[in-house]
Design an enzyme around this catalytic site. Structure first.
Site, PDB file in Angstrom:
ATOM      1  N   GLU A 127      40.169  25.937  77.187  1.00 35.56           N
ATOM      2  CA  GLU A 127      39.346  27.129  76.584  1.00 35.56           C
ATOM      3  C   GLU A 127      38.374  27.367  76.180  1.00 35.56           C
ATOM      4  OE1 GLU A 127      41.539  30.111  77.824  1.00 35.56           O
ATOM      5  OE2 GLU A 127      43.155  29.493  78.747  1.00 35.56           O
ATOM      6  N   GLU A 370      39.823  38.744  88.029  1.00 35.09           N
ATOM      7  CA  GLU A 370      39.670  37.812  89.655  1.00 35.09           C
ATOM      8  C   GLU A 370      39.623  38.938  90.481  1.00 35.09           C
ATOM      9  OE1 GLU A 370      42.195  36.904  86.812  1.00 35.09           O
ATOM     10  OE2 GLU A 370      41.306  34.957  86.182  1.00 35.09           O
TER      11      GLU A 370
HETATM   12  C1  DMJ Z   1      39.760  33.597  83.313  1.00 35.76           C
HETATM   13  O1  DMJ Z   1      40.287  32.048  81.356  1.00 35.76           O
HETATM   14  C2  DMJ Z   1      38.987  31.867  83.621  1.00 35.76           C
HETATM   15  O2  DMJ Z   1      38.971  32.964  84.651  1.00 35.76           O
HETATM   16  C3  DMJ Z   1      40.266  31.341  83.976  1.00 35.76           C
HETATM   17  O3  DMJ Z   1      39.686  29.647  84.958  1.00 35.76           O
HETATM   18  C4  DMJ Z   1      41.457  31.305  84.830  1.00 35.76           C
HETATM   19  N1  DMJ Z   1      41.169  33.016  84.411  1.00 35.76           N
HETATM   20  C5  DMJ Z   1      41.266  33.580  83.008  1.00 35.76           C
HETATM   21  C6  DMJ Z   1      40.792  34.752  83.382  1.00 35.76           C
HETATM   22  O4  DMJ Z   1      42.209  35.417  83.792  1.00 35.76           O
END
Ligand code: DMJ
Length: 462
Positions: A127, A370
């Site tokens: 993260e 997304e």
């Molecule tokens: C984000 O933190 C990043 O895109 C991660 O790869 C997965 N999806 C979350 C947001 O939904």
């Protein structure tokens, strides 16, 4: 003459039936209305920008200097004992792209005044890498201030200690000051989502160590795939032992798949291209689920390829963008139609649903990007206005259901629309950025000249 007329009628019939077959295969007719599309890009871009400011001002008013704002209680929130300035760091490039110069200036001042990584605290490697390292690097590329790169390099050195394991795959957690690590039972996303950031750091510092470290982890992980080229959702990074043999494109695996392809494009890396071909072939062969009402991707046993669960959700929606980058437009179009149908079923998409029965499994919506990201990718490649309409409808519903007096809030359940005291930093970094870029006509960002990291921070290609 009669023959010619007959031939023309046959050709016409053939064209109509071919079009109908393509439409059925891609689900295009079901996605958005066929009426003349009327999305005003200028107005929508201005609306997204205004909503960004609404949320940013809430953060400024109640949580300035903290990682995030809790939007209902209006309390500030930190992930760890000291703030990593999560919201300002990840929102900075969105502000630059939106032309919010004053706000970007305030964030920049705060970052250089307060951001310090020499703190005795354990952080989640993945993260902090995709958000903080990722945000600092795009801030450097867009703004040019070398202090962004200095901070990124300092953080990169600290996070890199997480890769100090017998296989080269990283531990889940690393202490920023001591370098102590913990968490050996990991997953592909938290093992293989570093190359885009680390490669960019290597490019700017001219030190190849970051690229090599991330690449070593990725290739080690790739070596532990099943004989049919599917990746396990759980893996022990010290031994390579599979801890959960389920494979899918969802959370825990998603961004590993994304980074094989993005890494191969961004760095023109042949080894990654060679890893990508069997990987995507296996995903399409075993996980893709073509149902009568659309294309989905399910969960399967990594050794047999047999589908074990027909779950699909908000996180999976990223894959239409990946299919676009893979130049597989037919699947990308079909999947984005499914994504949009998932969003519209309850007005906002759920965290997960059963793609056969359409029953909601986990009704939460945490402001994820997304689905709108998918519409953005499809629009960039097709210039088909239907994606503007999809984006506008999704964004308008987001405003309708998630807006609060001072910011935006997650939903506990998309069926009841009850709000939750939670606003993720990726709402600023990703959701609002992709929504803005979908409608933006300023040309500030050339889609074909950048690769976005998984947190929507763009890096220049080449
Ligand atoms: C984000 O933190 C990043 O895109 C991660 O790869 C997965 N999806 C979350 C947001 O939904």
């Amino acid at each position: 003459m009669k023959n010619i007329l007959c031939l023309s009628a046959l050709v016409l019939l053939f064209l109509i039936s071919t079009f109908a077959a393509i439409a059925q295969a891609t689900g295009t007719t079901a996605a958005v209305s066929d009426k003349t599309l009327t999305v005003n890009k200028k107005e929508m871009a201005a609306k997204v920008k205004a909503e960004f400011l609404h949320a940013w001002n809430g953060y400024k008013k109640y949580a300035w200097g903290y990682d995030a704002l809790k939007p209902l209680s209006k309390e500030p929130h930190n992930w760890y004992k000291k703030s990593l300035l999560m919201t300002p760091v990840v929102a900075f490039d969105t502000m630059i792209l939106m032309g919010l110069t004053e706000e970007a200036g305030e964030a920049k001042e705060l970052i250089f005044k307060d951001l310090d990584f020499d703190v005795d605290m354990e952080v989640q490697n993945f993260e902090v890498s995709i958000r903080i390292l990722g945000g600092l690097l795009s801030a450097y590329e867009l703004d040019g201030d070398p202090r962004f790169l200095t901070l990124a390099e300092d953080l990169g050195k600290r996070l890199m200690k997480a890769f100090n394991s017998p296989t080269g795959m990283p531990y889940l957690y690393v202490n920023l000051k001591t370098g102590a690590t913990s968490g050996a039972n990991s997953n592909p996303a938290e093992i293989g989502t570093y190359l885009v950031e680390y490669g960019t750091l290597s490019k700017h510092t001219k030190d190849p160590v970051y690229y090599k470290t991330a690449m070593k982890a990725m290739t080690a992980l790739y070596a532990f795939r099943s004989p049919i080229n599917l990746t396990a959702e759980g893996i022990n990074i010290e031994t390579g032992k599979v801890t959960s043999p389920i494979s899918h494109i969802s959370g825990y695996i998603d961004s590993y798949l994304e980074y094989i392809l993005k890494g191969s494009i961004l760095f023109n890396d042949k080894q990654l291209s060679e890893m990508w071909v069997p990987t995507i072939d296996a995903v399409n062969k075993y996980l893709a689920d073509q149902t009568p009402d659309g294309l989905w991707y399910g969960h399967a046993d990594m050794y047999t390829g047999k589908i074990s669960e027909t779950s699909y959700g908000a996180l999976d929606a990223f894959f239409s963008g990946t299919l676009v980058m893979n130049k597989d437009l037919k699947r990308a179009v079909a999947l984005q139609n499914s994504n949009y149908a998932m969003w519209m079923q309850n007005g906002v998409e759920p965290e997960s649903m059963n793609c056969i029965t359409k029953e909601v499994e986990n009704g939460a919506y945490i402001l994820r990007p997304e689905n709108i990201e998918g519409a953005y990718y499809l629009y960039q490649y097709t210039h088909d206005e239907r994606y503007l309409e999809m984006g506008a409808n999704m964004f308008n519903n987001l405003v309708k259901y998630c807006r609060t007096d001072d910011a935006y809030a997650a939903l506990k359940d998309v069926r009841t629309k009850e709000k939750k005291d939670y606003m993720e930093s990726f709402f600023f970094a990703e959701t609002l950025k992709y929504a803005f870029l979908l409608f933006d006509e300023s040309g500030k960002l050339d889609f074909n000249k950048v690769i976005f990291n998984t947190e929507a921070h763009p890096y220049k290609r080449g």
